[in-house]
Design an enzyme around this catalytic site. Structure first.
Site, PDB file in Angstrom:
ATOM      1  CE  LYS A  78      -4.111  -1.987   2.146  1.00 12.45           C
ATOM      2  NZ  LYS A  78      -5.127  -1.856   3.204  1.00 12.45           N
ATOM      3  CG  ASP A 114      -7.960   0.362   3.330  1.00  9.74           C
ATOM      4  OD1 ASP A 114      -8.871  -0.450   3.070  1.00  9.74           O
ATOM      5  OD2 ASP A 114      -6.757   0.112   3.153  1.00  9.74           O
TER       6      ASP A 114
END
Length: 292
Positions: A78, A114
């Site tokens: 990420k 997220d």
């Protein structure tokens, strides 16, 4: 109402880059959401462990050239993908972590759902408790969770990481977003906290550890876990035993997926349909695990 996306007959190719990801419920959620909207969707798992910047660049170039609408990115990439993209949405740029890459006009643009997904999921817990939350783990998902909590104006945010420099870096990024205190230990992070979030992969099968000793858990504490395989992680099981209110990784998984799907297509998917797909995957996995 979302703007109209691709025609109903169009194929939709999306996927996930990360490792390990064989357990992911994302294919089922995205493909079921596409089907409900009349799209022919395929969600490809791209599992490559230990990829360096060159390897990631090659995968991303494939995404650009092979007709993908975009891909999700998960542990451990990420943060590593950030410098390899053509552009970043403001939220992803602020935290330096991406979980969604959209192909737009031949360019790869990074986003972080997220953050939006966790903000949606955690709001009921925050409304029912005080405003002091501890986040354990400050990697890609931990960063997103901390930024989500900051966006919800959590007044007393504490962050802890086994690598203190990472926690310090996150706290520096949060200065313009309400700030956070770097805790010196898990115990320090939980001192006086009303909420706890695990943003580490600890507890994800086959791992059966917990990032927080059970002795630090208590009834007047809500506990959330970003891990969803299993749904009831060792941390959540210990929290339940203490009478604490818990939130599994289910809500984060569904809401981040829904937000990513909308970025890929321009269409708002049904979170109910995605939730049903998620639940079917987890039920099948639980049955297989119990019979093994």
């Amino acid at each position: 109402m979302s703007k109209r996306g691709p025609a109903a007959s169009k194929k939709l190719l999306t996927g996930l880059i990360g490792a390990p990801i064989a357990h992911s419920a994302s294919p089922a959620m995205h493909e079921r959401a596409a089907q409900a909207l009349g799209l022919r969707g395929h969600y490809q798992l791209i599992e490559v462990a230990g990829a360096d910047a060159t390897g990631l660049s090659m995968m991303l170039e494939g995404v650009r050239r092979l007709g993908f609408a975009g891909v999700n990115v998960t542990f451990p990439y990420k943060e590593a993908v950030v410098p390899l993209l053509d552009g970043l949405a403001p939220g992803a740029a602020a935290m330096g972590a991406v979980n969604t890459v959209v192909v737009k006009g031949g360019r790869l643009i990074g986003h972080n759902t997220d953050t939006t997904g966790f903000a949606h999921a955690v709001t009921p817990l925050l409304a029912a408790s005080g405003n002091a939350v501890a986040v354990i783990g400050t990697g890609g998902v931990g960063k997103a969770i901390a930024f989500a909590l900051a966006s919800l104006e959590v007044a007393d945010l504490r962050v802890f990481d086994s690598e203190p420099a990472r926690a310090e870096k996150l706290a520096a990024l949060l200065v313009k977003h309400g700030g956070a205190r770097v805790a010196t230990s898990v115990k320090d992070a939980l001192d006086g906290a009303t909420g706890l979030v695990n943003g580490t992969p600890v507890g994800m099968l086959p791992n059966r550890d917990t990032p927080v000793p059970a002795t630090l858990l208590r009834e007047n504490l809500w506990v959330a876990d970003a891990v969803y395989s299993p749904l009831i992680t060792p941390l959540l099981a210990a929290a339940q035993a203490k009478g604490a209110r818990i939130m599994t990784g289910r809500e984060l998984a569904i809401y981040q997926a829904a937000d990513a799907f909308e970025l890929f297509t321009g269409l708002a998917p049904s979170t109910e349909v995605m939730g049903e797909a998620f639940d079917e995957v987890m039920a099948a996995r639980s049955a297989a695990y119990q019979s093994a």
